[in-house]
Write an enzyme that holds these catalytic residues in place. Structure first.
Site, PDB file in Angstrom:
ATOM      1  N   ALA A   1      10.549  11.355 -10.816  1.00 35.33           N
ATOM      2  CA  ALA A   1      10.932  11.877 -12.125  1.00 35.33           C
ATOM      3  C   ALA A   1      11.586  13.257 -12.012  1.00 35.33           C
ATOM      4  O   ALA A   1      12.609  13.519 -12.661  1.00 35.33           O
ATOM      5  CB  ALA A   1       9.690  11.955 -13.009  1.00 35.33           C
TER       6      ALA A   1
ATOM      7  N   HIS B   1      -8.411  35.476  -3.631  1.00 34.58           N
ATOM      8  CA  HIS B   1      -9.606  34.878  -3.037  1.00 34.58           C
ATOM      9  C   HIS B   1     -10.700  34.754  -4.094  1.00 34.58           C
ATOM     10  O   HIS B   1     -10.886  35.691  -4.875  1.00 34.58           O
ATOM     11  CB  HIS B   1     -10.114  35.764  -1.895  1.00 34.58           C
ATOM     12  CG  HIS B   1     -11.385  35.256  -1.293  1.00 34.58           C
ATOM     13  ND1 HIS B   1     -11.408  34.178  -0.442  1.00 34.58           N
ATOM     14  CD2 HIS B   1     -12.685  35.651  -1.454  1.00 34.58           C
ATOM     15  CE1 HIS B   1     -12.670  33.936  -0.083  1.00 34.58           C
ATOM     16  NE2 HIS B   1     -13.462  34.814  -0.683  1.00 34.58           N
TER      17      HIS B   1
ATOM     18  N   ALA C   1       0.863  -1.201   0.000  1.00 33.96           N
ATOM     19  CA  ALA C   1       0.000   0.000   0.000  1.00 33.96           C
ATOM     20  C   ALA C   1       0.889   1.237   0.000  1.00 33.96           C
ATOM     21  O   ALA C   1       0.728   2.140   0.813  1.00 33.96           O
ATOM     22  CB  ALA C   1      -0.938  -0.009   1.202  1.00 33.96           C
TER      23      ALA C   1
ATOM     24  N   GLY D   1       7.720  -1.787  -4.342  1.00 35.21           N
ATOM     25  CA  GLY D   1       8.902  -0.950  -4.520  1.00 35.21           C
ATOM     26  C   GLY D   1       9.603  -1.250  -5.827  1.00 35.21           C
ATOM     27  O   GLY D   1       9.221  -2.166  -6.570  1.00 35.21           O
TER      28      GLY D   1
HETATM   29  P1  FAD Z   1      13.474   5.451 -16.209  1.00 35.79           P
HETATM   30  O1  FAD Z   1      12.290   6.300 -16.383  1.00 35.79           O
HETATM   31  O2  FAD Z   1      13.280   4.063 -15.721  1.00 35.79           O
HETATM   32  O3  FAD Z   1      14.203   5.439 -17.617  1.00 35.79           O
HETATM   33  C1  FAD Z   1      15.341   4.693 -17.863  1.00 35.79           C
HETATM   34  C2  FAD Z   1      15.392   4.396 -19.345  1.00 35.79           C
HETATM   35  O4  FAD Z   1      16.652   3.833 -19.654  1.00 35.79           O
HETATM   36  C3  FAD Z   1      14.347   3.383 -19.810  1.00 35.79           C
HETATM   37  O5  FAD Z   1      13.757   3.809 -21.004  1.00 35.79           O
HETATM   38  C4  FAD Z   1      15.160   2.117 -20.042  1.00 35.79           C
HETATM   39  O6  FAD Z   1      14.595   1.284 -21.050  1.00 35.79           O
HETATM   40  C5  FAD Z   1      16.468   2.723 -20.504  1.00 35.79           C
HETATM   41  N1  FAD Z   1      17.633   1.843 -20.319  1.00 35.79           N
HETATM   42  C6  FAD Z   1      18.015   1.161 -19.228  1.00 35.79           C
HETATM   43  N2  FAD Z   1      19.180   0.526 -19.445  1.00 35.79           N
HETATM   44  C7  FAD Z   1      19.534   0.812 -20.718  1.00 35.79           C
HETATM   45  C8  FAD Z   1      20.634   0.466 -21.527  1.00 35.79           C
HETATM   46  N3  FAD Z   1      21.633  -0.298 -21.065  1.00 35.79           N
HETATM   47  N4  FAD Z   1      20.663   0.918 -22.794  1.00 35.79           N
HETATM   48  C9  FAD Z   1      19.678   1.716 -23.283  1.00 35.79           C
HETATM   49  N5  FAD Z   1      18.627   2.086 -22.557  1.00 35.79           N
HETATM   50  C10 FAD Z   1      18.561   1.653 -21.280  1.00 35.79           C
HETATM   51  N6  FAD Z   1       7.507   9.726 -10.396  1.00 35.79           N
HETATM   52  C11 FAD Z   1       7.071  10.986 -10.219  1.00 35.79           C
HETATM   53  O7  FAD Z   1       7.893  11.878  -9.961  1.00 35.79           O
HETATM   54  N7  FAD Z   1       5.757  11.299 -10.316  1.00 35.79           N
HETATM   55  C12 FAD Z   1       4.819  10.358 -10.584  1.00 35.79           C
HETATM   56  O8  FAD Z   1       3.626  10.671 -10.663  1.00 35.79           O
HETATM   57  C13 FAD Z   1       5.235   9.027 -10.765  1.00 35.79           C
HETATM   58  N8  FAD Z   1       4.341   8.054 -11.037  1.00 35.79           N
HETATM   59  C14 FAD Z   1       4.789   6.784 -11.257  1.00 35.79           C
HETATM   60  C15 FAD Z   1       3.835   5.786 -11.503  1.00 35.79           C
HETATM   61  C16 FAD Z   1       4.246   4.489 -11.731  1.00 35.79           C
HETATM   62  C17 FAD Z   1       3.205   3.417 -12.020  1.00 35.79           C
HETATM   63  C18 FAD Z   1       5.627   4.177 -11.707  1.00 35.79           C
HETATM   64  C19 FAD Z   1       6.100   2.772 -11.985  1.00 35.79           C
HETATM   65  C20 FAD Z   1       6.574   5.150 -11.433  1.00 35.79           C
HETATM   66  C21 FAD Z   1       6.153   6.460 -11.190  1.00 35.79           C
HETATM   67  N9  FAD Z   1       7.065   7.473 -10.889  1.00 35.79           N
HETATM   68  C22 FAD Z   1       6.624   8.749 -10.675  1.00 35.79           C
HETATM   69  C23 FAD Z   1       8.506   7.208 -10.790  1.00 35.79           C
HETATM   70  C24 FAD Z   1       9.200   7.653 -12.083  1.00 35.79           C
HETATM   71  O9  FAD Z   1       8.633   6.958 -13.168  1.00 35.79           O
HETATM   72  C25 FAD Z   1      10.690   7.402 -11.999  1.00 35.79           C
HETATM   73  O10 FAD Z   1      11.228   8.035 -10.852  1.00 35.79           O
HETATM   74  C26 FAD Z   1      11.389   7.939 -13.235  1.00 35.79           C
HETATM   75  O11 FAD Z   1      10.883   7.353 -14.407  1.00 35.79           O
HETATM   76  C27 FAD Z   1      12.899   7.680 -13.158  1.00 35.79           C
HETATM   77  O12 FAD Z   1      13.513   8.231 -14.284  1.00 35.79           O
HETATM   78  P2  FAD Z   1      14.883   7.620 -14.867  1.00 35.79           P
HETATM   79  O13 FAD Z   1      15.151   8.390 -16.110  1.00 35.79           O
HETATM   80  O14 FAD Z   1      15.887   7.579 -13.805  1.00 35.79           O
HETATM   81  O15 FAD Z   1      14.541   6.111 -15.222  1.00 35.79           O
HETATM   82  P1  NAD Z   2       6.768   2.203  -2.248  1.00 36.60           P
HETATM   83  O1  NAD Z   2       8.065   2.062  -1.582  1.00 36.60           O
HETATM   84  O2  NAD Z   2       6.093   3.520  -2.293  1.00 36.60           O
HETATM   85  O3  NAD Z   2       5.694   1.214  -1.582  1.00 36.60           O
HETATM   86  C1  NAD Z   2       5.912  -0.150  -1.453  1.00 36.60           C
HETATM   87  C2  NAD Z   2       5.068  -0.645  -0.304  1.00 36.60           C
HETATM   88  O4  NAD Z   2       5.105  -2.042  -0.293  1.00 36.60           O
HETATM   89  C3  NAD Z   2       5.581  -0.177   1.056  1.00 36.60           C
HETATM   90  O5  NAD Z   2       4.519   0.364   1.796  1.00 36.60           O
HETATM   91  C4  NAD Z   2       6.140  -1.441   1.675  1.00 36.60           C
HETATM   92  O6  NAD Z   2       6.016  -1.466   3.082  1.00 36.60           O
HETATM   93  C5  NAD Z   2       5.266  -2.499   1.038  1.00 36.60           C
HETATM   94  N1  NAD Z   2       5.874  -3.821   0.959  1.00 36.60           N
HETATM   95  C6  NAD Z   2       7.163  -4.139   0.652  1.00 36.60           C
HETATM   96  N2  NAD Z   2       7.315  -5.490   0.646  1.00 36.60           N
HETATM   97  C7  NAD Z   2       6.101  -6.026   0.938  1.00 36.60           C
HETATM   98  C8  NAD Z   2       5.611  -7.346   1.062  1.00 36.60           C
HETATM   99  N3  NAD Z   2       6.405  -8.413   0.863  1.00 36.60           N
HETATM  100  N4  NAD Z   2       4.313  -7.541   1.390  1.00 36.60           N
HETATM  101  C9  NAD Z   2       3.495  -6.473   1.576  1.00 36.60           C
HETATM  102  N5  NAD Z   2       3.909  -5.191   1.465  1.00 36.60           N
HETATM  103  C10 NAD Z   2       5.194  -4.963   1.145  1.00 36.60           C
HETATM  104  O7  NAD Z   2       6.979   1.592  -3.706  1.00 36.60           O
HETATM  105  P2  NAD Z   2       6.002   1.578  -4.950  1.00 36.60           P
HETATM  106  O8  NAD Z   2       4.636   1.968  -4.553  1.00 36.60           O
HETATM  107  O9  NAD Z   2       6.227   0.255  -5.600  1.00 36.60           O
HETATM  108  O10 NAD Z   2       6.613   2.699  -5.854  1.00 36.60           O
HETATM  109  C11 NAD Z   2       7.968   2.585  -6.344  1.00 36.60           C
HETATM  110  C12 NAD Z   2       8.580   3.926  -6.560  1.00 36.60           C
HETATM  111  O11 NAD Z   2       7.930   4.621  -7.602  1.00 36.60           O
HETATM  112  C13 NAD Z   2       8.507   4.770  -5.314  1.00 36.60           C
HETATM  113  O12 NAD Z   2       9.821   5.077  -4.918  1.00 36.60           O
HETATM  114  C14 NAD Z   2       7.809   6.021  -5.719  1.00 36.60           C
HETATM  115  O13 NAD Z   2       8.508   7.156  -5.323  1.00 36.60           O
HETATM  116  C15 NAD Z   2       7.737   5.968  -7.235  1.00 36.60           C
HETATM  117  N6  NAD Z   2       6.385   6.409  -7.598  1.00 36.60           N
HETATM  118  C16 NAD Z   2       6.072   7.721  -7.406  1.00 36.60           C
HETATM  119  C17 NAD Z   2       4.792   8.160  -7.661  1.00 36.60           C
HETATM  120  C18 NAD Z   2       4.466   9.587  -7.428  1.00 36.60           C
HETATM  121  O14 NAD Z   2       5.378  10.393  -7.292  1.00 36.60           O
HETATM  122  N7  NAD Z   2       3.198   9.955  -7.359  1.00 36.60           N
HETATM  123  C19 NAD Z   2       3.825   7.278  -8.115  1.00 36.60           C
HETATM  124  C20 NAD Z   2       4.174   5.955  -8.281  1.00 36.60           C
HETATM  125  C21 NAD Z   2       5.471   5.534  -8.020  1.00 36.60           C
END
Ligand code: FAD
Ligand code: NAD
Length: 473
Positions: free
Chosen positions: A325, A449, A187, A276
């Site tokens: 991001a 406001h 969660a 995670g």
């Molecule tokens: P990534 O976005 O993972 O990009 C890495 C890229 O590198 C990928 O395209 C991958 O294919 C490529 N790559 C990897 N290895 C190689 C290689 N050897 N050669 C070529 N290409 C390669 N964050 C927020 O801030 N706000 C949000 O609302 C939010 N919502 C999220 C919702 C979900 C469901 C998830 C899963 C994540 C969310 N995040 C959010 C987290 C966010 O997506 C990540 O923090 C962010 O994408 C990280 O950016 P990055 O560029 O480090 O990596």
């Molecule tokens: P998270 O760390 O937010 O949550 C994972 C949750 O899973 C934690 O509450 C943890 O206690 C629980 N958990 C871990 N192992 C477990 C187990 N074996 N059984 C039950 N519960 C368990 O990770 P996430 O939700 O997977 O998101 C991953 C990353 O993506 C986060 O670091 C987050 O910052 C990023 N993200 C950001 C946004 C946003 O900015 N709005 C949205 C989505 C994802």
């Protein structure tokens, strides 16, 4: 081929690094291997293809569906049968993603970045081998290399992923039918956002969370209020629940877990594992580069994202710090400026976080629990959205804005919001803290406001028990 800078990874950390480096008049290539389920390649990484953007598209659509069902009548708006066309909702999500990822190619073109699709591998001596999807290999040499390979979902051995019944967050964004019963392990941020989407669209959602407290990293006044709202939405959140395993049996998934009441079994149609993410470095480093990976899989860097190898940098989810991001973007831009000899840094103390649930949750700076543990004397002011005229007009009077300030010098230590548009409101808080505004500075700033931003103003006044539109306790 010779470049000044080669960036491996075209997500929100890598592509801004490439663009800024090109703006700094450097010759830049950005290599990315992201492949979508339909076999197409796209820049934008997790965020644009499978994270931030598609999840926000579905959060918006599902919230509108819920409001049409449960709130429109309050506004005096009636209509015939409300229908869900999930295929159309998913087409909208896919089209937003396509536009945004296509936009990166246009930005590359206008800035002169060479975008290359394929797998990048760092070789010794700052060379990068690119393996294109058709198998051709190209060798690039670069003065500086930026590693931005991102992260990938953590999988649980006892809950084997099959991409159909037991899925990750990417699969859960692309369901083509609303699951009747949806289980979510974890969660956290992803669990709550995706759980909300499918709950609003009609799923019975059960969330199994190992820790006995919701969102431990969030200020607990806010987290406790959030838990109440989420349970009211119908998310069945089980805290302190440990999963021992899950098996697919025909068309259902049987999940076994234990909570305070003992061993439990849950039967669902789909099970999302959202426990995670871990840094992704598979196939990134050839032998002899000198780059090491730490015990948790991250590439170690200093506060300027330098690895221990000169001219090799690493940014985004693959390095320490929150996996967000905007944090990756700032690191990418910083590195591109440092490479060009400009001064740059990231203020890691002022990184906002937003959870896009309803109500939204957003914060910046320290939680009350962290300030208390630091021993610093502090004062707290809060303002409920129930007292905001704009929030009431929006039928969104749930939540609170809370400001924590230092007693000694009036510094703002943390701002925490649960309520409407919290993710937008936190921008003002970030700016205030970035510019080291005092609480009094916020108090003396005029807020229009009726706006939601008055909640920040009133909360700052409440810090000194001088709120006008709420009781000062
Ligand atoms: P990534 O976005 O993972 O990009 C890495 C890229 O590198 C990928 O395209 C991958 O294919 C490529 N790559 C990897 N290895 C190689 C290689 N050897 N050669 C070529 N290409 C390669 N964050 C927020 O801030 N706000 C949000 O609302 C939010 N919502 C999220 C919702 C979900 C469901 C998830 C899963 C994540 C969310 N995040 C959010 C987290 C966010 O997506 C990540 O923090 C962010 O994408 C990280 O950016 P990055 O560029 O480090 O990596
Ligand atoms: P998270 O760390 O937010 O949550 C994972 C949750 O899973 C934690 O509450 C943890 O206690 C629980 N958990 C871990 N192992 C477990 C187990 N074996 N059984 C039950 N519960 C368990 O990770 P996430 O939700 O997977 O998101 C991953 C990353 O993506 C986060 O670091 C987050 O910052 C990023 N993200 C950001 C946004 C946003 O900015 N709005 C949205 C989505 C994802």
């Amino acid at each position: 081929m010779k470049f000044d800078v080669v960036v491996i990874g075209g997500g929100p950390a890598g592509y801004p690094a490439a663009i800024r480096a090109a703006q700094n008049k450097l010759k830049v290539a950005c290599v990315d291997e992201w492949k979508n389920f339909d076999g197409t390649y796209a820049f934008g990484g997790t965020c644009l293809n499978a994270g931030c953007i598609p999840s926000k598209a579905l959060l918006e659509s599902s919230e509108l569906f819920l409001r049409a069902r449960e709130e429109f009548a309050t506004h005096g708006i009636g209509f015939g049968d409300l229908k869900l066309d999930l295929a159309a909702m998913q087409r909208r999500r896919a089209s937003i993603v396509k536009t945004m990822t296509g936009g990166i190619l246009a930005l590359f073109k206008s800035n002169g970045v060479v975008g290359m699709q394929g797998h990048g591998r760092l070789l010794p001596g700052n060379q990068v081998e690119v393996a294109a999807p058709d198998g051709t290999k190209t060798l690039l040499t670069a003065t500086d290399v930026v590693l931005a390979s991102g992260s990938t979902p953590i999988r649980l051995k006892s809950v084997p992923h099959d991409g159909v019944h037991i899925v990750d967050s990417w699969n859960a964004l692309e369901f083509d039918a609303v699951p009747k019963r949806l289980g979510v392990i974890g969660a956290g941020v992803i669990g709550l956002e995706l759980g909300s989407v499918w709950r609003r669209l009609g799923s019975e959602v059960t969330m199994i969370e190992a820790v006995d407290q919701l969102l431990p990293m969030v200020d607990q006044t806010i987290a406790k209020e959030a838990l109440r709202h989420f349970r009211k939405l119908g998310l069945d959140i089980k805290l302190g629940a440990k999963v021992s395993g899950a098996t697919v049996n025909g068309d259902v998934v049987e999940v076994e877990y234990a909570d305070a009441k003992g061993a439990q079994k849950l039967i669902v149609d789909k099970l999302v594992v959202a426990v995670g993410r871990r840094p992704f470095t598979e196939g990134l480093l050839a032998g002899g580069t000198g780059i090491e990976i730490d015990a948790r899989g991250f590439i170690p860097v200093d506060e300027h994202c330098r690895t221990k190898v000169p001219h090799v940098w690493a940014v985004g989810d693959v390095v320490r710090g929150p996996m967000l991001a905007h944090k990756g973007k700032e690191e990418g831009v910083m590195v591109a400026d440092l490479i060009a000899g400009r001064a740059a840094e990231v203020n890691y103390k002022v990184i906002p976080s937003v959870i896009y649930t309803a109500p939204e949750i957003a914060w910046v700076g320290q939680t009350e629990e962290e300030v208390k543990a630091s021993g610093r004397a502090y004062k707290v002011g809060s303002f409920p959205f129930a007292a905001s005229g704009r929030a009431r007009a929006m039928e969104a009077g749930l939540g609170v804005t809370k400001i924590i300030s230092a007693v000694d010098n009036d510094d703002i230590l943390g701002i925490h919001i649960i309520g409407p548009m919290a993710g937008e409101l936190i921008g003002e808080a970030v700016l205030a803290m970035e510019y080291s505004a005092s609480t009094e500075d916020l108090q003396r700033t005029i807020h229009a406001h009726p706006t939601l931003s008055e909640a920040l103003h009133e909360a700052s006044l409440a810090v000194d028990k001088r709120a006008i539109d709420a009781f000062n306790r």
